[in-house]
Scaffold this motif. Sequence first.
Motif, PDB file in Angstrom:
ATOM      1  N   MET A 274       0.871  -1.171   0.000  1.00 52.69           N
ATOM      2  CA  MET A 274       0.000   0.000   0.000  1.00 52.69           C
ATOM      3  C   MET A 274       0.917   1.234   0.000  1.00 52.69           C
ATOM      4  O   MET A 274       2.102   1.145   0.335  1.00 52.69           O
ATOM      5  N   ASP A 275       0.341   2.388  -0.361  1.00 51.33           N
ATOM      6  CA  ASP A 275       1.133   3.620  -0.378  1.00 51.33           C
ATOM      7  C   ASP A 275       1.769   3.886   0.987  1.00 51.33           C
ATOM      8  O   ASP A 275       1.181   3.576   2.014  1.00 51.33           O
ATOM      9  N   THR A 276       2.921   4.472   0.968  1.00 49.31           N
ATOM     10  CA  THR A 276       3.724   4.887   2.138  1.00 49.31           C
ATOM     11  C   THR A 276       4.370   3.721   2.903  1.00 49.31           C
ATOM     12  O   THR A 276       4.991   3.934   3.938  1.00 49.31           O
TER      13      THR A 276
ATOM     14  N   ASP B 200       9.415  -1.768  -8.558  1.00 50.24           N
ATOM     15  CA  ASP B 200       8.636  -0.952  -7.631  1.00 50.24           C
ATOM     16  C   ASP B 200       7.206  -0.979  -8.174  1.00 50.24           C
ATOM     17  O   ASP B 200       6.891  -0.271  -9.106  1.00 50.24           O
ATOM     18  N   ARG B 201       6.387  -1.850  -7.605  1.00 46.60           N
ATOM     19  CA  ARG B 201       5.121  -2.315  -8.171  1.00 46.60           C
ATOM     20  C   ARG B 201       5.443  -3.188  -9.380  1.00 46.60           C
ATOM     21  O   ARG B 201       6.582  -3.217  -9.840  1.00 46.60           O
ATOM     22  N   SER B 202       4.418  -3.864  -9.893  1.00 40.39           N
ATOM     23  CA  SER B 202       4.720  -4.948 -10.833  1.00 40.39           C
ATOM     24  C   SER B 202       3.464  -5.411 -11.544  1.00 40.39           C
ATOM     25  O   SER B 202       2.416  -4.760 -11.461  1.00 40.39           O
TER      26      SER B 202
ATOM     27  N   GLY C  99      -5.272  10.729  -4.557  1.00 42.55           N
ATOM     28  CA  GLY C  99      -5.850   9.411  -4.843  1.00 42.55           C
ATOM     29  C   GLY C  99      -5.484   8.363  -3.799  1.00 42.55           C
ATOM     30  O   GLY C  99      -6.191   7.358  -3.648  1.00 42.55           O
ATOM     31  N   ASP C 100      -4.390   8.599  -3.069  1.00 41.19           N
ATOM     32  CA  ASP C 100      -3.989   7.636  -2.033  1.00 41.19           C
ATOM     33  C   ASP C 100      -5.095   7.463  -0.989  1.00 41.19           C
ATOM     34  O   ASP C 100      -5.275   6.370  -0.440  1.00 41.19           O
ATOM     35  N   VAL C 101      -5.816   8.554  -0.712  1.00 41.45           N
ATOM     36  CA  VAL C 101      -6.889   8.473   0.288  1.00 41.45           C
ATOM     37  C   VAL C 101      -8.046   7.625  -0.245  1.00 41.45           C
ATOM     38  O   VAL C 101      -8.661   6.847   0.496  1.00 41.45           O
TER      39      VAL C 101
HETATM   40 MG    MG Z   1       1.901   6.501  -4.185  1.00 38.20          MG
END
Ligand code: MG
Length: 284
Positions: free
Chosen positions: A78-80, A134-136, A208-210
């Motif tokens: 997830m982000d962060t 970094d993601r895939s 968008g992360d929220v």
């Molecule tokens: Mg992000």
Amino acid sequence: MGKRGWTDEASEILCVGEGFRLSDVDPDGHPGYDGEKNNGEDDLAEGMEALSELQERLYAASRTGTATDSILLVLQAMDTAGKGGIVRHVVGGVDPQGVSLAAFKVPTKEEREHDFLWRIEKHLPDPGFIGVFDRSHYEDVLVGKVRELASADEIERRYGAINEFEAQVAASGTRIIKVMLHISPDEQKERLRERLDRPDKHWKYNPGDVDERMLWDDYMAAYQTVFERTSTEAAPWYAVPANRKWYARLAVYELLLAALEDIDPQWPEADFDVEVEKERLAAS
Ligand code: MG
Ligand code: AMP
């Protein structure tokens, strides 16, 4: 007692096997490591030299030798959760010459016209390299599933396609290490708030992360399915508690080190006569 502060091999403790439940993993934990932040940071700093030498050997063996080994580290989270910190503080400790890094964002129009693995294949590491994603391709069964970006049938097809693809990649000499950095929603909230509080972090914040955060449970369910369907012998998943950044970094370091030790790359032999060259050099 394992090496340094480890009571067991990180690769065994964190590996996603039969019956694994993501909901059983405590994001605050530091499983297998019997130490605190300062110990973890010291161990990582001290261990970097060993990682760096093995990476140089891996690279050297592929340049002048015939070795075809490489490593692919897949980072999902997830982000962060700290993917960037892994890249900077763990992978960043080795010679960048031997690293290939690919970050996968929302697919472009051209990418969307191809199969989801099309853009991935192009970034597989060459022999001798440590590749980092970094993601895939997993985004296509994570956000792809949660946001219904493809039909249910297509999502279903992808798990099998991924396993087949990764088995081929592994058979060609690439060790695949798939890492999910597991943070808690509260920790993410704190980290997003910090991004908002600090002008030097605003560039990392995406409104968008929220929106994705509000679908937390759906994402965790999608990860659980990913683990059940795609943690294979050829390409195992590791679920790494990541509320403590120091632990996540140390754990990923251990996974990389173990893979390199397993490859055991050797310095290539000179393809010239060393004694003759010494004489020529002295006389020059
Ligand atoms: Mg992000
Ligand atoms: P970040 O890694 O935080 O910079 O953001 C990249 C964004 O791209 C994330 O929101 C991902 O979910 C999104 N993304 C990456 N791959 C895909 C994909 N295959 N389909 C849809 N969105 C994707």
